[in-house]
Design a protein around this motif. Structure first.
Motif, PDB file in Angstrom:
ATOM      1  N   ALA A  36      -6.869  -1.446   1.652  1.00  0.00           N
ATOM      2  CA  ALA A  36      -5.975  -2.731   2.502  1.00  0.00           C
ATOM      3  C   ALA A  36      -6.781  -3.857   2.187  1.00  0.00           C
ATOM      4  N   VAL A  37      -6.349  -4.845   2.312  1.00  0.00           N
ATOM      5  CA  VAL A  37      -7.112  -6.212   2.217  1.00  0.00           C
ATOM      6  C   VAL A  37      -7.059  -6.753   3.587  1.00  0.00           C
ATOM      7  N   SER A  38      -8.346  -6.831   4.199  1.00  0.00           N
ATOM      8  CA  SER A  38      -8.617  -7.428   5.588  1.00  0.00           C
ATOM      9  C   SER A  38      -8.792  -8.783   5.425  1.00  0.00           C
ATOM     10  N   PRO A  39      -8.757  -9.605   6.608  1.00  0.00           N
ATOM     11  CA  PRO A  39      -9.010 -11.028   6.689  1.00  0.00           C
ATOM     12  C   PRO A  39     -10.392 -11.322   6.263  1.00  0.00           C
ATOM     13  N   GLU A  40     -11.153 -10.292   6.633  1.00  0.00           N
ATOM     14  CA  GLU A  40     -12.715 -10.290   6.355  1.00  0.00           C
ATOM     15  C   GLU A  40     -12.890 -10.318   4.913  1.00  0.00           C
ATOM     16  N   ASP A  41     -12.127  -9.822   4.040  1.00  0.00           N
ATOM     17  CA  ASP A  41     -12.163  -9.780   2.666  1.00  0.00           C
ATOM     18  C   ASP A  41     -11.919 -11.069   2.023  1.00  0.00           C
ATOM     19  N   VAL A  67      -9.519  -7.000 -10.098  1.00  0.00           N
ATOM     20  CA  VAL A  67      -8.642  -6.089  -9.355  1.00  0.00           C
ATOM     21  C   VAL A  67      -7.235  -6.461  -9.333  1.00  0.00           C
ATOM     22  N   THR A  68      -6.360  -5.670  -9.007  1.00  0.00           N
ATOM     23  CA  THR A  68      -4.960  -5.950  -8.735  1.00  0.00           C
ATOM     24  C   THR A  68      -4.752  -6.087  -7.433  1.00  0.00           C
ATOM     25  N   LEU A  69      -4.234  -7.213  -7.036  1.00  0.00           N
ATOM     26  CA  LEU A  69      -3.556  -7.267  -5.496  1.00  0.00           C
ATOM     27  C   LEU A  69      -2.220  -7.289  -5.659  1.00  0.00           C
ATOM     28  N   GLN A  70      -1.430  -6.285  -4.631  1.00  0.00           N
ATOM     29  CA  GLN A  70      -0.221  -5.916  -4.547  1.00  0.00           C
ATOM     30  C   GLN A  70       0.351  -5.860  -3.275  1.00  0.00           C
ATOM     31  N   GLU A  71       1.446  -6.115  -3.117  1.00  0.00           N
ATOM     32  CA  GLU A  71       2.158  -5.817  -1.803  1.00  0.00           C
ATOM     33  C   GLU A  71       2.089  -4.304  -1.550  1.00  0.00           C
ATOM     34  N   ARG A  72       1.815  -4.141  -0.136  1.00  0.00           N
ATOM     35  CA  ARG A  72       1.805  -2.590   0.228  1.00  0.00           C
ATOM     36  C   ARG A  72       3.266  -2.067   0.542  1.00  0.00           C
ATOM     37  N   ARG A 129      -0.361  -6.099   4.639  1.00  0.00           N
ATOM     38  CA  ARG A 129       0.778  -6.060   3.744  1.00  0.00           C
ATOM     39  C   ARG A 129       0.266  -5.896   2.414  1.00  0.00           C
ATOM     40  N   MET A 130      -0.999  -6.426   2.146  1.00  0.00           N
ATOM     41  CA  MET A 130      -1.369  -6.248   0.925  1.00  0.00           C
ATOM     42  C   MET A 130      -2.745  -5.335   0.588  1.00  0.00           C
ATOM     43  N   ILE A 131      -2.663  -4.801  -0.650  1.00  0.00           N
ATOM     44  CA  ILE A 131      -3.553  -3.752  -1.050  1.00  0.00           C
ATOM     45  C   ILE A 131      -4.477  -4.318  -2.379  1.00  0.00           C
ATOM     46  N   VAL A 132      -5.712  -3.788  -2.369  1.00  0.00           N
ATOM     47  CA  VAL A 132      -6.483  -4.238  -3.778  1.00  0.00           C
ATOM     48  C   VAL A 132      -6.841  -2.895  -4.298  1.00  0.00           C
ATOM     49  N   LYS A 133      -6.522  -3.054  -5.522  1.00  0.00           N
ATOM     50  CA  LYS A 133      -6.918  -1.861  -6.394  1.00  0.00           C
ATOM     51  C   LYS A 133      -7.877  -2.183  -7.579  1.00  0.00           C
ATOM     52  N   LEU A 162      -4.137   6.015   2.088  1.00  0.00           N
ATOM     53  CA  LEU A 162      -3.498   4.888   1.091  1.00  0.00           C
ATOM     54  C   LEU A 162      -3.997   5.370  -0.334  1.00  0.00           C
ATOM     55  N   ASP A 163      -5.111   5.988  -0.616  1.00  0.00           N
ATOM     56  CA  ASP A 163      -5.492   6.452  -1.771  1.00  0.00           C
ATOM     57  C   ASP A 163      -5.677   8.125  -1.708  1.00  0.00           C
ATOM     58  N   PHE A 164      -4.806   8.829  -2.280  1.00  0.00           N
ATOM     59  CA  PHE A 164      -5.032  10.215  -2.248  1.00  0.00           C
ATOM     60  C   PHE A 164      -6.078  10.859  -2.672  1.00  0.00           C
ATOM     61  N   ARG A 165      -7.086   9.970  -3.565  1.00  0.00           N
ATOM     62  CA  ARG A 165      -8.558  10.774  -4.065  1.00  0.00           C
ATOM     63  C   ARG A 165      -9.420  10.932  -2.605  1.00  0.00           C
ATOM     64  N   GLU A 166      -9.134  10.140  -1.637  1.00  0.00           N
ATOM     65  CA  GLU A 166      -9.816  10.153  -0.469  1.00  0.00           C
ATOM     66  C   GLU A 166      -9.435  11.324   0.859  1.00  0.00           C
ATOM     67  N   ASP A 167      -8.387  12.123   0.283  1.00  0.00           N
ATOM     68  CA  ASP A 167      -8.006  13.131   0.875  1.00  0.00           C
ATOM     69  C   ASP A 167      -8.019  14.539   0.312  1.00  0.00           C
ATOM     70  N   PRO A 168      -9.102  15.170   0.702  1.00  0.00           N
ATOM     71  CA  PRO A 168      -9.299  16.442   0.174  1.00  0.00           C
ATOM     72  C   PRO A 168      -7.783  17.387   0.331  1.00  0.00           C
ATOM     73  N   ALA A 169      -7.236  17.054   1.200  1.00  0.00           N
ATOM     74  CA  ALA A 169      -6.156  18.083   1.740  1.00  0.00           C
ATOM     75  C   ALA A 169      -4.666  17.292   1.088  1.00  0.00           C
TER      76      ALA A 169
END
Length: 149
Positions: free
Chosen positions: A20-25, A39-44, A6-10, A69-76
């Motif tokens: 997405a922020v993972s437990p490993e992060d 970075v910015t941490l925000q609720e997903r 439920r948390m993302i990092v930008k 999650l980030d449109f720049r990773e989707d060429p379509a």
């Protein structure tokens, strides 16, 4: 810290994408990287991204359709021009005025129930990709702004 997707990092600056922020992060050996990185941490927030450009008193908005999650990773990813509700267009103008921006990219997420959640007003938004995919006359408007502020 509890991480449940439920948390993302930008990143604050370019070079990385939203993730997405993972437990490993947050593990001790990696957590220091987040602690000292700009970075910015925000609720997903579930929903559809919307980018609005405010320029010369006009609002140009597009819905960004992608499962990523980030449109720049989707060429379509699809960029579909939309008309924002009038109150939201006025809010875009108020955001730009409050921030002192003559030109800004304003990012929202439209939730499944139709609520718009404001994320940021960007003073130097990328726009060439949006212009090419939507036909928004941003370059023309920027030139006009520079020639006749």
């Amino acid at each position: 810290h509890r991480v449940d997707g439920r948390m993302i990092v930008k990143p604050v600056t370019g070079g990385a994408h939203t993730a997405a922020v993972s437990p490993e992060d947050l593990a001790a050996e990696r957590g220091a990287g987040l602690r000292y990185s700009p970075v910015t941490l925000q609720e997903r927030i579930e929903g559809t991204d919307v980018r609005a450009y405010w320029l010369r008193g006009r609002c140009y908005a597009a819905e960004i359709r992608t499962p990523e999650l980030d449109f720049r990773e989707d060429p379509a990813a699809e960029l579909v021009p939309i008309r924002l509700p009038e109150a939201l267009e006025r809010a875009c103008g108020a955001i730009a005025a409050e921030l002192g921006y003559l030109f800004t990219g304003i990012d929202f997420r439209r939730t499944p129930d139709g609520e718009y959640v404001f994320f940021e007003g960007n003073p130097a938004p990328m726009f060439m990709h949006f212009e090419a995919r939507t036909g928004f006359p941003i370059t023309e408007e920027l030139v006009a702004l520079l020639l006749d502020p």
